[in-house]
Write a protein that holds these residues in place. Sequence first.
Motif, PDB file in Angstrom:
ATOM      1  N   ALA A  18     -15.685  29.000  28.080  1.00  0.00           N
ATOM      2  CA  ALA A  18     -15.499  28.789  26.641  1.00  0.00           C
ATOM      3  C   ALA A  18     -15.815  30.057  25.857  1.00  0.00           C
ATOM      4  N   GLU A  19     -16.873  30.759  26.245  1.00  0.00           N
ATOM      5  CA  GLU A  19     -17.268  31.978  25.534  1.00  0.00           C
ATOM      6  C   GLU A  19     -16.223  33.072  25.728  1.00  0.00           C
ATOM      7  N   VAL A  20     -15.781  33.264  26.960  1.00  0.00           N
ATOM      8  CA  VAL A  20     -14.765  34.276  27.253  1.00  0.00           C
ATOM      9  C   VAL A  20     -13.467  33.946  26.524  1.00  0.00           C
ATOM     10  N   GLY A  21     -13.045  32.694  26.579  1.00  0.00           N
ATOM     11  CA  GLY A  21     -11.828  32.282  25.882  1.00  0.00           C
ATOM     12  C   GLY A  21     -11.919  32.492  24.387  1.00  0.00           C
ATOM     13  N   PHE A  22     -13.068  32.217  23.813  1.00  0.00           N
ATOM     14  CA  PHE A  22     -13.260  32.396  22.377  1.00  0.00           C
ATOM     15  C   PHE A  22     -13.078  33.862  21.980  1.00  0.00           C
ATOM     16  N   ASP A  25      -9.101  34.810  23.338  1.00  0.00           N
ATOM     17  CA  ASP A  25      -7.981  34.058  22.773  1.00  0.00           C
ATOM     18  C   ASP A  25      -8.084  33.832  21.267  1.00  0.00           C
ATOM     19  N   VAL A  26      -9.284  33.599  20.760  1.00  0.00           N
ATOM     20  CA  VAL A  26      -9.442  33.277  19.339  1.00  0.00           C
ATOM     21  C   VAL A  26      -9.712  34.527  18.509  1.00  0.00           C
ATOM     22  N   LEU A  27     -10.682  35.337  18.937  1.00  0.00           N
ATOM     23  CA  LEU A  27     -11.024  36.523  18.154  1.00  0.00           C
ATOM     24  C   LEU A  27     -10.172  37.735  18.491  1.00  0.00           C
ATOM     25  N   GLY A  28      -9.510  37.729  19.646  1.00  0.00           N
ATOM     26  CA  GLY A  28      -8.582  38.799  19.990  1.00  0.00           C
ATOM     27  C   GLY A  28      -9.194  40.044  20.587  1.00  0.00           C
ATOM     28  N   PHE A  29     -10.412  39.948  21.124  1.00  0.00           N
ATOM     29  CA  PHE A  29     -11.016  41.110  21.760  1.00  0.00           C
ATOM     30  C   PHE A  29     -10.327  41.405  23.090  1.00  0.00           C
ATOM     31  N   GLY A  70     -22.777  41.696  15.007  1.00  0.00           N
ATOM     32  CA  GLY A  70     -22.243  42.034  13.696  1.00  0.00           C
ATOM     33  C   GLY A  70     -21.035  42.940  13.819  1.00  0.00           C
ATOM     34  N   PHE A  71     -20.005  42.636  13.054  1.00  0.00           N
ATOM     35  CA  PHE A  71     -18.773  43.427  13.076  1.00  0.00           C
ATOM     36  C   PHE A  71     -18.325  43.723  11.652  1.00  0.00           C
ATOM     37  N   MET A  72     -18.009  44.983  11.387  1.00  0.00           N
ATOM     38  CA  MET A  72     -17.427  45.379  10.109  1.00  0.00           C
ATOM     39  C   MET A  72     -15.922  45.228  10.233  1.00  0.00           C
ATOM     40  N   VAL A  73     -15.316  44.543   9.276  1.00  0.00           N
ATOM     41  CA  VAL A  73     -13.876  44.305   9.298  1.00  0.00           C
ATOM     42  C   VAL A  73     -13.271  44.741   7.965  1.00  0.00           C
ATOM     43  N   ASN A  74     -11.971  44.956   7.979  1.00  0.00           N
ATOM     44  CA  ASN A  74     -11.239  45.186   6.739  1.00  0.00           C
ATOM     45  C   ASN A  74     -10.774  43.828   6.231  1.00  0.00           C
ATOM     46  N   ASP A  75     -10.807  43.609   4.947  1.00  0.00           N
ATOM     47  CA  ASP A  75     -10.274  42.398   4.331  1.00  0.00           C
ATOM     48  C   ASP A  75     -10.911  41.129   4.905  1.00  0.00           C
ATOM     49  N   LEU A  76     -12.209  40.982   4.682  1.00  0.00           N
ATOM     50  CA  LEU A  76     -12.909  39.807   5.200  1.00  0.00           C
ATOM     51  C   LEU A  76     -12.294  38.486   4.744  1.00  0.00           C
ATOM     52  N   PRO A  77     -11.885  38.321   3.489  1.00  0.00           N
ATOM     53  CA  PRO A  77     -11.240  37.055   3.126  1.00  0.00           C
ATOM     54  C   PRO A  77      -9.983  36.774   3.965  1.00  0.00           C
ATOM     55  N   GLY A  78      -9.210  37.807   4.249  1.00  0.00           N
ATOM     56  CA  GLY A  78      -8.020  37.629   5.088  1.00  0.00           C
ATOM     57  C   GLY A  78      -8.371  37.305   6.528  1.00  0.00           C
ATOM     58  N   VAL A  79      -9.399  37.977   7.068  1.00  0.00           N
ATOM     59  CA  VAL A  79      -9.853  37.698   8.436  1.00  0.00           C
ATOM     60  C   VAL A  79     -10.367  36.267   8.524  1.00  0.00           C
ATOM     61  N   GLU A  80     -11.147  35.852   7.537  1.00  0.00           N
ATOM     62  CA  GLU A  80     -11.674  34.483   7.526  1.00  0.00           C
ATOM     63  C   GLU A  80     -10.530  33.463   7.515  1.00  0.00           C
ATOM     64  N   ALA A  81      -9.533  33.682   6.673  1.00  0.00           N
ATOM     65  CA  ALA A  81      -8.399  32.758   6.596  1.00  0.00           C
ATOM     66  C   ALA A  81      -7.652  32.691   7.932  1.00  0.00           C
ATOM     67  N   GLU A  82      -7.441  33.836   8.570  1.00  0.00           N
ATOM     68  CA  GLU A  82      -6.748  33.854   9.856  1.00  0.00           C
ATOM     69  C   GLU A  82      -7.561  33.146  10.931  1.00  0.00           C
ATOM     70  N   GLU A  84      -9.800  30.813  10.506  1.00  0.00           N
ATOM     71  CA  GLU A  84      -9.778  29.371  10.212  1.00  0.00           C
ATOM     72  C   GLU A  84      -8.469  28.753  10.690  1.00  0.00           C
ATOM     73  N   ARG A  85      -7.345  29.464  10.551  1.00  0.00           N
ATOM     74  CA  ARG A  85      -6.064  28.963  11.065  1.00  0.00           C
ATOM     75  C   ARG A  85      -6.112  28.815  12.580  1.00  0.00           C
ATOM     76  N   ARG A  86      -6.942  29.629  13.225  1.00  0.00           N
ATOM     77  CA  ARG A  86      -7.095  29.563  14.684  1.00  0.00           C
ATOM     78  C   ARG A  86      -8.140  28.532  15.111  1.00  0.00           C
TER      79      ARG A  86
END
Length: 125
Positions: A18-22, A25-29, A70-82, A84-86
């Motif tokens: 489950a952790e590896v898949g998350f 597959d979900v976060l895209g690492f 902790g991860f620094m991302v660009n466009d946190l509202p957009g990342v959050e929305a994406e 959540e869609r996943r």
Amino acid sequence: FGTCWNQCTAYGVEDFAAEVGFFHDVLGFTANALSPGFAMFTSPDKAFYFAVVPAGAEMKATAPDALDLGFMVNDLPGVEAELERRGVTFTEPCAPLEGTPMLKAGLRTPNGIRITLWSMPEVTS
């Protein structure tokens, strides 16, 4: 082995699949190394590495609040929305960090490890 062993933080989990898949597959690492007993992930620019291992004799399961990735991302509202869609549920929705221009959001992995996402809002004139 390359530079991946210059720094790699590993933590143990009860539900390895489950952790590896998350993360994959979900976060895209990207998985830098993957076997039935070890998964190493890295950023696209290979700036950092972290690993997940199944809990067992060599490593106990890491307590959920013992670690915060902790991860620094660009466009946190957009990342959050994406995310959540996943299907990701945020434990802390995106909000301004009091007294700073930064945004912050929080979520948990399937094994309960805390992940904090940070972002600087775009400056528009």
